[in-house]
Structure formats: structure tokens, C-alpha cells
Design an enzyme around this catalytic site. Structure first.
Site, PDB file in Angstrom:
ATOM      1  N   GLY A   1       0.858  -1.186   0.000  1.00 50.11           N
ATOM      2  CA  GLY A   1       0.000   0.000   0.000  1.00 50.11           C
ATOM      3  C   GLY A   1       0.887   1.226   0.000  1.00 50.11           C
ATOM      4  O   GLY A   1       2.090   1.119   0.248  1.00 50.11           O
TER       5      GLY A   1
ATOM      6  N   ASP B   1     -23.542  -9.524 -15.027  1.00 48.15           N
ATOM      7  CA  ASP B   1     -23.578  -9.721 -13.572  1.00 48.15           C
ATOM      8  C   ASP B   1     -24.993  -9.989 -13.069  1.00 48.15           C
ATOM      9  O   ASP B   1     -25.226 -10.951 -12.345  1.00 48.15           O
ATOM     10  CB  ASP B   1     -23.021  -8.489 -12.840  1.00 48.15           C
ATOM     11  CG  ASP B   1     -21.634  -8.119 -13.316  1.00 48.15           C
ATOM     12  OD1 ASP B   1     -20.980  -8.979 -13.918  1.00 48.15           O
ATOM     13  OD2 ASP B   1     -21.218  -6.961 -13.095  1.00 48.15           O
TER      14      ASP B   1
ATOM     15  N   GLU C   1       3.349 -10.590  -6.712  1.00 44.87           N
ATOM     16  CA  GLU C   1       2.036 -10.729  -7.356  1.00 44.87           C
ATOM     17  C   GLU C   1       1.970 -10.103  -8.749  1.00 44.87           C
ATOM     18  O   GLU C   1       0.968 -10.250  -9.433  1.00 44.87           O
ATOM     19  CB  GLU C   1       0.951 -10.138  -6.453  1.00 44.87           C
ATOM     20  CG  GLU C   1       0.874  -8.607  -6.391  1.00 44.87           C
ATOM     21  CD  GLU C   1       1.881  -7.956  -5.451  1.00 44.87           C
ATOM     22  OE1 GLU C   1       2.858  -8.622  -5.049  1.00 44.87           O
ATOM     23  OE2 GLU C   1       1.710  -6.759  -5.148  1.00 44.87           O
TER      24      GLU C   1
ATOM     25  N   CYS D   1       5.743  -5.889   0.769  1.00 40.80           N
ATOM     26  CA  CYS D   1       6.034  -4.451   0.701  1.00 40.80           C
ATOM     27  C   CYS D   1       5.630  -3.765   2.010  1.00 40.80           C
ATOM     28  O   CYS D   1       6.235  -4.001   3.045  1.00 40.80           O
ATOM     29  CB  CYS D   1       5.352  -3.850  -0.522  1.00 40.80           C
ATOM     30  SG  CYS D   1       5.818  -2.157  -0.859  1.00 40.80           S
ATOM     31  N   TYR D   2       4.566  -2.929   1.985  1.00 42.48           N
ATOM     32  CA  TYR D   2       4.103  -2.306   3.235  1.00 42.48           C
ATOM     33  C   TYR D   2       3.823  -3.362   4.296  1.00 42.48           C
ATOM     34  O   TYR D   2       4.054  -3.141   5.490  1.00 42.48           O
ATOM     35  CB  TYR D   2       2.838  -1.484   2.947  1.00 42.48           C
ATOM     36  CG  TYR D   2       2.251  -0.803   4.160  1.00 42.48           C
ATOM     37  CD1 TYR D   2       2.762   0.411   4.597  1.00 42.48           C
ATOM     38  CD2 TYR D   2       1.205  -1.386   4.865  1.00 42.48           C
ATOM     39  CE1 TYR D   2       2.227   1.035   5.721  1.00 42.48           C
ATOM     40  CE2 TYR D   2       0.670  -0.768   5.990  1.00 42.48           C
ATOM     41  CZ  TYR D   2       1.185   0.441   6.409  1.00 42.48           C
ATOM     42  OH  TYR D   2       0.658   1.059   7.516  1.00 42.48           O
TER      43      TYR D   2
ATOM     44  N   HIS E   1       7.360  -7.240  -5.106  1.00 40.10           N
ATOM     45  CA  HIS E   1       5.981  -7.629  -5.394  1.00 40.10           C
ATOM     46  C   HIS E   1       5.911  -8.942  -6.170  1.00 40.10           C
ATOM     47  O   HIS E   1       5.997  -8.944  -7.394  1.00 40.10           O
ATOM     48  CB  HIS E   1       5.277  -6.512  -6.169  1.00 40.10           C
ATOM     49  CG  HIS E   1       5.019  -5.321  -5.302  1.00 40.10           C
ATOM     50  ND1 HIS E   1       3.877  -5.186  -4.561  1.00 40.10           N
ATOM     51  CD2 HIS E   1       5.801  -4.252  -4.995  1.00 40.10           C
ATOM     52  CE1 HIS E   1       3.942  -4.074  -3.844  1.00 40.10           C
ATOM     53  NE2 HIS E   1       5.101  -3.479  -4.090  1.00 40.10           N
TER      54      HIS E   1
ATOM     55  N   LYS F   1     -15.168 -10.185 -12.425  1.00 35.69           N
ATOM     56  CA  LYS F   1     -15.952 -10.359 -13.651  1.00 35.69           C
ATOM     57  C   LYS F   1     -15.614 -11.640 -14.403  1.00 35.69           C
ATOM     58  O   LYS F   1     -16.513 -12.345 -14.877  1.00 35.69           O
ATOM     59  CB  LYS F   1     -15.703  -9.159 -14.567  1.00 35.69           C
ATOM     60  CG  LYS F   1     -16.664  -9.063 -15.711  1.00 35.69           C
ATOM     61  CD  LYS F   1     -17.513  -7.838 -15.508  1.00 35.69           C
ATOM     62  CE  LYS F   1     -18.762  -7.847 -16.314  1.00 35.69           C
ATOM     63  NZ  LYS F   1     -19.681  -6.847 -15.793  1.00 35.69           N
TER      64      LYS F   1
END
Ligand code: XMP
Length: 571
Positions: free
Chosen positions: A31, A204, A148, A58-59, A146, A354
Site C-alpha cells: 500500500g 452480472d 504478485e 512491501c508495506y 511484489h 468479472k
């Protein structure tokens, strides 16, 4: 985590340990904050003492360090982007199977200066001596980089090590396998009540509605499609045919144009538009339920809300200051929040993205024509029909023209509302102006979007922004322009190359031609970030020519802005 096949949920960072006891592992995300700022997100320290394997990214690594008595401080310089990780140990479960030198992605200034007692350093980069740390005995790990993001070449492997060998998770997440569970949840929430559902014809709400039908049976589910007067051309017919073809027979069409357009009269501010539309939906719902004798406590309201809607409405944190409100989605207005608090809402898809919703729909046998539809926002054309309370001149501004039509953007995770910068010539598609546009926004204080003129009746210097609101006439104009763009894009096969293609009407023009059309084809995976897409020149020229055959249209523009800094929709 879900992409790696593991069931996961996002919790507010301050969640107490009791909310997390069931977890096999906890990941504390990154973050933009600094652990030393008063208002920074923190976590329940008990989570770190509970014996649950924990990975801070990270954070997250910095927060763990601070809470366990280590030291975090501002690095001598920031480290943003590509970096190289050197492992200094060869026996950490987190890096099992990895070579000792690899490409990673960094984005930080603060760093761990001294790891907490009991931790050892696993890896470093040329700038950061504490790129990864662990206390294997307590099962607590931290990485400054990171894993990810795709730029970290072995990132998925690191996360798999955490999930499977450290947490002992099983690979059992597959959205299609969740159907039975979601149906159970619907039955549980509904109890002996029935579900009233607004369907829009979009992916949706159709999938959520179908889940309710399957869970409760058609006797206990009632669907209504509200023609708000803010829908695209032919949409009501499409919805009628689709639901008839699906054989549901439980969807009714409700025409409520004046109920929506009336309260929108004289309104130009986007958040106000969104609130009005959301609240009107609640009123229409109350009216319909009362008229049908459904307001006796035996019905609850179903919604097709998906996960990103909740995040962007600032709903992923209990503390509103932590997750900024970018745009209030129509299904998160106060009237709906109140119903939620009373347990009167069922949202079968609220935890899904989605692409997962589409997978669920496919598994349930819904047609590709329906599932592959581009998303269309609940507030409809109202947020693509931009307004202005005053008349304004267009002025020269850095490398273009400042057009004082305000649009919403997302910059540094928070909302911006700013005028658009217009470039008055449009070189060929090959020039790929998008990257330049991003730099232009970053350089130009006070704008969040860049558009290029494809064709216009008059040069920008001769144009102005007219005082303008949502009217039947402007909506009809937008519907016509949108219809033309949709048809041409479909015929050329271009719709397959984009995730969504909003067409926006802005009150920019001259003389009798008081509106311009903005084309906004984008590519995205989940709507959270997006790229402005380049369109083939011949299609673009042909579109502009067709649009300028309409006398009310003064010009055709192309939105070059990625998200961030722009959002997909203009409002
Ligand atoms: P933005 O403009 O925030 O849009 O980048 C992200 C995605 O969300 C859609 N969108 C909405 N969908 N209700 C919805 O159901 C809304 O109020 C709403 N606002 C934006 C938008 O079309 C895009 O796909």
C-alpha cells in the site's frame, strides 16, 4: 491466490484475530502509506501471535517489522520498477526451487532497516539489503518486492511455495465449483422469504438472477427490468428477447423513464447523478413491491454486485478513510446500505471478479452472446452524457487545449475530478499516442485525461463548452451516436478487441452543433485498471464521417487515457 487455485478473501487490514482464525494463511498486502504516519493502516498484532503462517508484501513486510519490534526507515533512495534479487540463503521454504538471482519488481522508498528479533534476512537487491525476511519458527515471512505482478518472473512460484508448502493449502478454488455453495448461501440468506431482482440485461445481474432462480425456484424469484430512459438503443428489446429465450418467464419490463429523468433535471455533478439514480432504483423498487403486495417482509432484494463494485465504492475497509471512494456505484448508495444492514439484500456474486462471473455463467449454460457482452454501468447513459452548469471558453494549455468539461479520474488511489486536455490533431493510429498521453497527464497539473480530435467542424479555438444538462434530446443524440459506433465496431470485428467501448457526449461545440462525441475503447481484465486501445485508422475515419453527418455533433474525439490516471467511464 484464486488464480493459483486457492480460495481467498480480502479483509480490512484491522480485522481482529477472531475474524481470521479460520484462515490457513494471511497475506498483508502492500500500500502507499508509511508505517510511521498516524493514519496508516495497521493490523491486530494478535494475528502475528496466532501461529497462522503470514506473508507481508512491501508495506506488509514493514508493518510486521514495526509491530514485532524491528525498525523501518526511509531508504536513501527509492526503488521503483525492475530490480534483481540475490538470495543469501538456500534453505528457505519461501524460495524453494528458485535460482539465487532473479528479476523482481520493486516499488518502495521505506524499507526494513533492522528485522525483528528472531528473523533472518533471505535476500537483497543492490538498493535494499532486506528484500526478504523470515522467522520460520513462527511462520512469518516478508518480502519488500511484489511477487504478485507479472514482472516478477518467479513471483507465482514464490506465492505457490507460501500457499502449498508453508500454509498447506489445497488447490480447490474454481469459481464454477462454487455454484452449489453460492446457492446454499442464497437459500440461507433468503430463509423462507423470496427474492425480488432488478435485472439489467448485463452479465452480472443475469448470472446473479439465474443463481437465485436455481437456488429458490421461479415461484420465489421475481425479476424486473427497469427501462430508466438511460439505456442504449434496442436494449429493452434485447432484454425482453433474452429472458424469453432463457425461458425464465419471470422477468417483467417496467417503464420508468420520467421517474429517473425528472430528478436528474438541472443536475451536472457526477456523484449527485449517481446518488439520484441509485435512490430512484430504491423508490421504483418500493413502488413496484408495494403495487404487487411484496412489501410485507416476505421479500428481500437481490443485486448483481461484484467484488470491484465494492472496492471502488470505498467498501473494502470498514474505515472509510482507508479505501477511497472513486465512484459510488448505484448499488452502494445509502438506501441500499440501509437495506444491507437490515439483512434485506442478497448479492450472490459480491465476492467474485468479472472473469469469474463469466465462468460461473458458462457453467450454468448461459449463452456466449450474453456472457461476452461488454459491461455497461448501472447508471447507464446518464454518466456518459456530460453536463456543464456554465458556459466556458476553451483555452490554450501546455501542449494542447484545456476543455473545461470535468471528468473523473483515479490518481494515487484516490479520486480526481478535472478538465480534459485536448490535442487538436490526430496522427495515424501507428503513432500510439497513449503512452505520451499518460506522461502529459503526469506533467500537467490539474488535468486527468487527454483526448485527440479525430474530426471537427471548427478548430478547437472556435469552440466552447455550453451550459448543458441531461435532456431527452441529448440522450437521443447519445443513443444514436452510440448505436452507430456499436454497429460499425461489431461489423469490423473491433468489438472483439476491446473489453468495453463507452461513447461519451460532451457539451463542446459551436453554433448549432453543441455537442461532441468521445470514443473510449479500452482493454481491461477486471475493470480495475485499463488501457486505451488503438483503433484501425480506416474504421476510425469512417466512424467520424458517419457521426459528423449528424448536424448536432460538432466533433469526434478519441480518449487516449489509460486507467489510471483516467477512469473507464468519464463520470
Ligand atoms: P470506472 O469508470 O470506474 O469503471 O473505471 C470501471 C467499470 O465499472 C463500470 N461501472 C459501473 N458498473 N454500476 C455498475 O454496475 C456503476 O455504477 C458503475 N460505474 C462504472 C464501468 O462501466 C467499467 O466497466
Amino acid at each position: 491466490m484464486r488464480e493459483l487455485g486457492v480460495s481467498s478473501e480480502v479483509f480490512p487490514s484491522e480485522s481482529p484475530i477472531d475474524a481470521l482464525r479460520h484462515a490457513r494463511g494471511v497475506i498483508i498486502s502492500g500500500g502507499p502509506s508509511s508505517v510511521y504516519d498516524q493514519s496508516s493502516p495497521t493490523m491486530d498484532p494478535a494475528v502475528l501471535a496466532a501461529g497462522i503462517p503470514t506473508l507481508g508484501i512491501c508495506y506488509g513486510q514493514q508493518l510486521i517489522t514495526q509491530l514485532l519490534g524491528g525498525e523501518v526507515r526511509k531508504g536513501d533512495k527509492g526503488e521503483f520498477g525492475l530490480a534483481f534479487l540475490d538470495l543469501c540463503v538456500n534453505d528457505s521454504a519461501l524460495f524453494a526451487g528458485l535460482t539465487d538471482h532473479q528479476k523482481i519488481w520493486m516499488s518502495h522508498r521505506d524499507m526494513v532497516a533492522v528485522p525483528p528479533t528472531g528473523f533472518r534476512i533471505l535476500a537483497s537487491t543492490s538498493t535494499c539489503s532486506t528484500a526478504a525476511i523470515e522467522d520460520a519458527a513462527r511462520g512469518i515471512f516478508g518480502v519488500q518486492f511484489h511477487p504478485e505482478v507479472v514482472h516478477t518472473t518467479e513471483g507465482a512460484r514464490i506465492l505457490e511455495n507460501f500457499l502449498f508448502s508453508i500454509c498447506g493449502c489445497a488447490k480447490d478454488w474454481n469459481p464454477a465449483n462454487r455454484i452449489a455453495l453460492v446457492e446454499d448461501q442464497i437459500r440461507e440468506r433468503a430463509g423462507d422469504r423470496s427474492v425480488f431482482f432488478f435485472v439489467s440485461g448485463g452479465v452480472d445481474s443475469t448470472v446473479a438472477f439465474t443463481l437465485c432462480l436455481e437456488a429458490l425456484g421461479s415461484e420465489r424469484v421475481c425479476g424486473v427490468y427497469v427501462d430508466t430512459g438511460l439505456m442504449r438503443e434496442g436494449e429493452t428489446d434485447f432484454v425482453e428477447e433474452t429472458f424469453a429465450a432463457l425461458g425464465h418467464g419471470v422477468v417483467n419490463i417496467e417503464r420508468a423513464e420520467e421517474e429517473f429523468l425528472g430528478p436528474l433535471e438541472g443536475v451536472y455533478e457526477p456523484e449527485l447523478k449517481r446518488h439520484i439514480i441509485g435512490e430512484q432504483f430504491v423508490k421504483v423498487q418500493e413502488r413496484i413491491m408495494a403495487a404487487r403486495g411484496l412489501a410485507d417482509g416476505s421479500w428481500i432484494l437481490g443485486q448483481g454486485t461484484i467484488y470491484p463494485d465494492t472496492i471502488e465504492s470505498g467498501g473494502s475497509s470498514r474505515d472509510k478513510s482507508k479505501a477511497a471512494t472513486i465512484k459510488t456505484h448505484h448499488n452502494r448508495v445509502p438506501g441500499i446500505q440501509k437495506l444491507m444492514e437490515q439483512g434485506l439484500i442478497v448479492e450472490p456474486l459480491a465476492d467474485f471478479y468479472k472473469d469469474e462471473v463469466r465462468e460461473i455463467g458458462r457453467e450454468m449454460g448461459l449463452s456466449a452472446a450474453l456472457l461476452d457482452r461488454h459491461p455497461f454501468p448501472g447508471p447507464g447513459l446518464a454518466i456518459r452524457c456530460l453536463c456543464s452548469s456554465e458556459e466556458h471558453a476553451v483555452t490554450r494549455f501546455s501542449e494542447g487545449w484545456l476543455v473545461p468539461v470535468h471528468s473523473v479520474g483515479v490518481q494515487g488511489d484516490s479520486r480526481s475530478y478535472a478538465p480534459v486536455l485536448a490535442i487538436d490533431t490526430f496522427p495515424s493510429a501507428a503513432a500510439r499516442l497513449q503512452d505520451e498521453a499518460t506522461e502529459l497527464v503526469n506533467r500537467s497539473v490539474g488535468v486527468n485525461r487527454v483526448m485527440a480530435c479525430v474530426a471537427a467542424r471548427e478548430p478547437l479555438s472556435q469552440q466552447k463548452v455550453f451550459s448543458s444538462y441531461i435532456t431527452h434530446g441529448r440522450l437521443a443524440l447519445l443513443r444514436r451516436a452510440d448505436g452507430i459506433v456499436r454497429e460499425m465496431s461489431f461489423k469490423a470485428g473491433f468489438d472483439k478487441h476491446v473489453w468495453q467501448f463507452p461513447v461519451i457526449l460532451i457539451p463542446l461545440g459551436s453554433g448549432e452543433s453543441r455537442d461532441s462525441v468521445v470514443l473510449r475503447p479500452i482493454y481491461s481484465v477486471d475493470g480495475m485498471t485499463a488501457d486505451s486501445v488503438t483503433m484501425p485508422d480506416d474504421l476510425l475515419r469512417a466512424m467520424a464521417t458517419r457521426l459528423l453527418e449528424i448536424t448536432e455533433i460538432a466533433g469526434v474525439y478519441y480518449d487516449l487515457t489509460h486507467k489510471p490516471p483516467g477512469t473507464i467511464e468519464w463520470e
